[in-house]
Design an enzyme around this catalytic site. Structure first.
Site, PDB file in Angstrom:
ATOM      1  N   ASP A  16      30.354  56.077  46.221  1.00 24.66           N
ATOM      2  CA  ASP A  16      30.468  54.820  45.399  1.00 24.66           C
ATOM      3  C   ASP A  16      30.148  53.734  46.447  1.00 24.66           C
ATOM      4  O   ASP A  16      31.017  53.576  47.444  1.00 24.66           O
ATOM      5  CB  ASP A  16      32.010  54.785  45.150  1.00 24.66           C
ATOM      6  CG  ASP A  16      32.534  53.552  44.468  1.00 24.66           C
ATOM      7  OD1 ASP A  16      32.022  52.392  44.899  1.00 24.66           O
ATOM      8  OD2 ASP A  16      33.625  53.220  43.806  1.00 24.66           O
ATOM      9  N   TYR A  70      39.752  53.632  45.739  1.00 23.94           N
ATOM     10  CA  TYR A  70      39.969  52.625  44.682  1.00 23.94           C
ATOM     11  C   TYR A  70      40.937  53.199  43.733  1.00 23.94           C
ATOM     12  O   TYR A  70      40.924  54.548  43.277  1.00 23.94           O
ATOM     13  CB  TYR A  70      38.715  51.995  44.067  1.00 23.94           C
ATOM     14  CG  TYR A  70      38.948  51.488  42.679  1.00 23.94           C
ATOM     15  CD1 TYR A  70      40.126  50.360  42.572  1.00 23.94           C
ATOM     16  CD2 TYR A  70      38.671  51.782  41.549  1.00 23.94           C
ATOM     17  CE1 TYR A  70      40.549  49.685  41.688  1.00 23.94           C
ATOM     18  CE2 TYR A  70      38.917  51.200  40.399  1.00 23.94           C
ATOM     19  CZ  TYR A  70      39.912  49.899  40.208  1.00 23.94           C
ATOM     20  OH  TYR A  70      40.416  49.228  39.319  1.00 23.94           O
ATOM     21  N   LYS A  94      31.097  43.690  40.633  1.00 28.94           N
ATOM     22  CA  LYS A  94      31.469  42.948  41.954  1.00 28.94           C
ATOM     23  C   LYS A  94      29.995  42.381  42.506  1.00 28.94           C
ATOM     24  O   LYS A  94      29.765  41.440  41.896  1.00 28.94           O
ATOM     25  CB  LYS A  94      32.001  44.056  43.145  1.00 28.94           C
ATOM     26  CG  LYS A  94      32.942  45.073  42.420  1.00 28.94           C
ATOM     27  CD  LYS A  94      34.252  44.317  42.397  1.00 28.94           C
ATOM     28  CE  LYS A  94      35.468  45.196  41.960  1.00 28.94           C
ATOM     29  NZ  LYS A  94      35.281  46.299  40.950  1.00 28.94           N
ATOM     30  N   ARG A 151      22.128  51.912  21.518  1.00 27.65           N
ATOM     31  CA  ARG A 151      22.934  52.856  22.253  1.00 27.65           C
ATOM     32  C   ARG A 151      22.241  53.776  23.213  1.00 27.65           C
ATOM     33  O   ARG A 151      22.496  54.187  24.288  1.00 27.65           O
ATOM     34  CB  ARG A 151      24.238  53.778  21.198  1.00 27.65           C
ATOM     35  CG  ARG A 151      24.715  54.687  22.093  1.00 27.65           C
ATOM     36  CD  ARG A 151      26.171  55.268  21.695  1.00 27.65           C
ATOM     37  NE  ARG A 151      26.118  55.671  20.051  1.00 27.65           N
ATOM     38  CZ  ARG A 151      25.202  56.485  19.506  1.00 27.65           C
ATOM     39  NH1 ARG A 151      24.384  57.467  20.032  1.00 27.65           N
ATOM     40  NH2 ARG A 151      25.172  56.840  18.165  1.00 27.65           N
TER      41      ARG A 151
HETATM   42  C1  LIG Z   1      35.315  50.884  44.879  1.00 27.02           C
HETATM   43  C2  LIG Z   1      35.532  50.724  43.508  1.00 27.02           C
HETATM   44  N1  LIG Z   1      34.924  51.422  42.751  1.00 27.02           N
HETATM   45  C3  LIG Z   1      34.823  51.308  41.283  1.00 27.02           C
HETATM   46  C4  LIG Z   1      35.366  50.227  40.834  1.00 27.02           C
HETATM   47  C5  LIG Z   1      35.388  50.125  39.194  1.00 27.02           C
HETATM   48  O1  LIG Z   1      34.708  49.170  38.840  1.00 27.02           O
HETATM   49  P1  LIG Z   1      35.022  48.465  37.596  1.00 27.02           P
HETATM   50  O2  LIG Z   1      36.156  47.590  37.594  1.00 27.02           O
HETATM   51  O3  LIG Z   1      33.767  47.679  37.263  1.00 27.02           O
HETATM   52  O4  LIG Z   1      35.254  49.270  36.479  1.00 27.02           O
HETATM   53  C6  LIG Z   1      36.221  49.502  41.642  1.00 27.02           C
HETATM   54  C7  LIG Z   1      36.870  48.416  41.031  1.00 27.02           C
HETATM   55  O5  LIG Z   1      37.348  48.005  39.906  1.00 27.02           O
HETATM   56  C8  LIG Z   1      35.938  49.434  42.985  1.00 27.02           C
HETATM   57  O6  LIG Z   1      36.623  48.824  43.691  1.00 27.02           O
HETATM   58  N1  LIG Z   2      44.604  46.376  36.143  1.00 28.76           N
HETATM   59  C1  LIG Z   2      43.210  46.977  36.769  1.00 28.76           C
HETATM   60  C2  LIG Z   2      43.093  46.456  38.114  1.00 28.76           C
HETATM   61  C3  LIG Z   2      41.805  46.400  38.590  1.00 28.76           C
HETATM   62  S1  LIG Z   2      41.274  46.378  40.420  1.00 28.76           S
HETATM   63  C4  LIG Z   2      39.838  45.868  40.475  1.00 28.76           C
HETATM   64  C5  LIG Z   2      39.049  46.173  41.645  1.00 28.76           C
HETATM   65  N2  LIG Z   2      38.422  47.555  41.897  1.00 28.76           N
HETATM   66  C6  LIG Z   2      39.771  45.941  42.862  1.00 28.76           C
HETATM   67  O1  LIG Z   2      39.848  46.768  43.819  1.00 28.76           O
HETATM   68  O2  LIG Z   2      40.397  44.824  43.114  1.00 28.76           O
HETATM   69  C7  LIG Z   2      43.328  48.340  36.487  1.00 28.76           C
HETATM   70  O3  LIG Z   2      44.284  48.942  36.349  1.00 28.76           O
HETATM   71  O4  LIG Z   2      42.368  49.146  36.925  1.00 28.76           O
END
Ligand SMILES: Cc1ncc(COP(=O)(O)O)c(C=O)c1O
Ligand SMILES: N[C@@H](CCSC[C@H](N)C(=O)O)C(=O)O
Length: 418
Positions: free
Chosen positions: A200, A126, A225, A74
């Site tokens: 981000d 997001y 991603k 951890r």
């Molecule tokens: C622009 C952006 N930032 C952060 C996240 C969060 O990443 P994660 O799904 O790895 O938690 C996502 C998608 O989930 C995203 O599209």
């Molecule tokens: N059920 C998930 C959806 C994740 S979306 C993942 C990604 N960032 C995108 O933009 O497609 C949630 O509730 O977070």
């Protein structure tokens, strides 16, 4: 935002960036990121080409008083350190921390906030980030202002002596809006130096943009991603230059236990080595798909198109357009038919994967944003998001065109090559 309360022990101290790719005698030539991402040196005694996976929770100590570099995964693990040092090199950071997901990265950053603090964030962002900010506003006594970050004044006019965090995405997910990160950062820092500017950078990856160079304090990415690229792991990365800030973030990671597990560190390390070749192919495919869609008469949002309202601004900050674009059809049912009619394009959330994906943000990735809020922020319900992969570009267009024509959104001639 208080900087106290972090009681960091010496073993928490930062892994510095990995050494750059060696140069021939005395040369000061700086290698390109494409070179740096593949060059690594494993510290293990057998000089393994691929870093070993230290699949262990604990590390034995030489005695009860002399503590080694690691004691408990951890707090730190050699596979994670290797990954973090490699990332620090390619993200132009003094320190990078790898955590369990992109949202985990955001959560670690959000824990810098104190009750009464204010946050300025985009009005297009997001859905998961919006959800966490909403939670903090509802339960954490944090005031969150969502503004149109494409207009610099919308950000600066919300700055107060309580603004603790300015959170930027560029391009935004899913409306592909661009903001002027260097100017916003400069103005924020002039007015309130202690305000943290965080970016981000998930939509760009270190290959297309390096926001630490614009003077921002924190860059984070969902490594789920582009960085990993195969949708076989969840991870997040946080990059900083300031040692004290790095220590505060590390404190939370150690205290809450969200550091990335050794096997996922190894997988991510493997994915990063092919980032350039994946990203470049996905990006050129995205450019082709965007141009063909635009030629067919659709309003396409993509910073690689000259029609993008912030085209010039984007190219002052980035070296690529990325591989995510969105377009509207004018009708939710037609959009649904297109999404369901495509065969090569997987109906899936996420992006940055080798496979191409198609989705409707309002029903999928951004469904957690209240429908009323989506409406107020002008997020079109019929919006289709394309996350372009590395397949053959012509195959991708053919498949999409077939779905579009079948849904009645365009005539076959619209996709004839001019
Ligand atoms: C622009 C952006 N930032 C952060 C996240 C969060 O990443 P994660 O799904 O790895 O938690 C996502 C998608 O989930 C995203 O599209
Ligand atoms: N059920 C998930 C959806 C994740 S979306 C993942 C990604 N960032 C995108 O933009 O497609 C949630 O509730 O977070």
């Amino acid at each position: 935002m208080s900087s106290e309360s972090t009681n960091i022990t010496t073993e928490a101290f930062p892994p510095s960036p990995a050494p750059s790719t060696p140069r021939p005698g005395g040369s000061t030539k700086k290698y390109k990121i494409e070179t740096e991402i593949v060059y690594t040196e494993s510290p293990d005694q057998y000089r393994s080409s691929s870093v070993p996976i230290y699949q262990t929770a604990t590390f034995k100590q030489a005695s009860g008083t002399e503590m080694g570099e690691y004691d408990y995964t951890r707090s730190g693990n050699p596979t994670r350190t290797h990954l973090e040092r490699h990332l620090a090199k390619i993200m132009n950071a003094n320190r990078v921390m790898a955590v369990a997901s992109g949202m985990s990265a955001m959560d670690v950053i959000a824990r810098l906030l104190r009750p009464g603090d204010e946050v300025i964030a985009g009005d297009d962002l997001y859905g998961g980030t919006n959800r966490l900010l909403k939670y903090l506003a509802t339960n954490g006594d944090i005031v969150v202002h969502h503004v149109d970050t494409t207009v610099v004044e919308r950000v600066t006019e919300k700055l107060t002596d309580k603004t603790a965090l300015v959170l930027l995405e560029s391009p935004t997910n899913p409306l592909i809006k661009i903001c002027d990160i260097p100017t916003i950062t400069k103005l924020v820092k002039e007015k309130r130096p202690q305000t943290i500017v965080a970016v981000d950078n998930t939509m760009m990856s270190p290959l297309a943009m390096s926001p630490l160079e614009f003077g921002v304090d924190i860059v984070y990415e969902s490594a789920t991603k582009f960085l990993s690229g195969h949708h076989d792991l969840m991870a997040g990365v946080i990059a900083v230059n300031d040692e004290e800030l790095g220590n505060r973030l590390f404190f939370t990671i150690n205290a809450t236990g969200c550091g990335l597990a050794p096997f996922d560190c190894w997988l991510l390390m493997r994915g990063i080595k092919t980032l350039a070749i994946r990203f470049e192919k996905a990006q050129s495919n995205a450019q082709y798909v965007a141009e063909r869609l635009e030629a067919a008469g659709f309003k396409v949002r993509f910073p690689g198109l000259k029609s993008h309202p912030q085209y010039d601004l984007h190219w002052t900050m980035a070296t690529g357009a990325g591989a995510v674009l969105s377009f509207e059809t004018g009708d939710v049912e037609i959009s649904e038919k297109i999404v369901e009619g495509a065969r090569l394009w997987g109906i899936s959330v996420s992006f940055g994967c080798v496979n191409s994906l198609i989705s409707m943000p309002c029903k999928m990735s951004h469904a957690s944003i209240d429908p009323e809020v989506r409406k107020a922020r002008a997020l079109p319900e019929d919006l289709i998001r394309l996350c372009v992969g590395i397949e053959d570009a012509e195959d991708l267009v053919d498949d999409l065109a077939h779905a579009i024509v079948q849904a009645g959104a365009a005539k076959p001639e619209a996709f004839e090559k001019k």
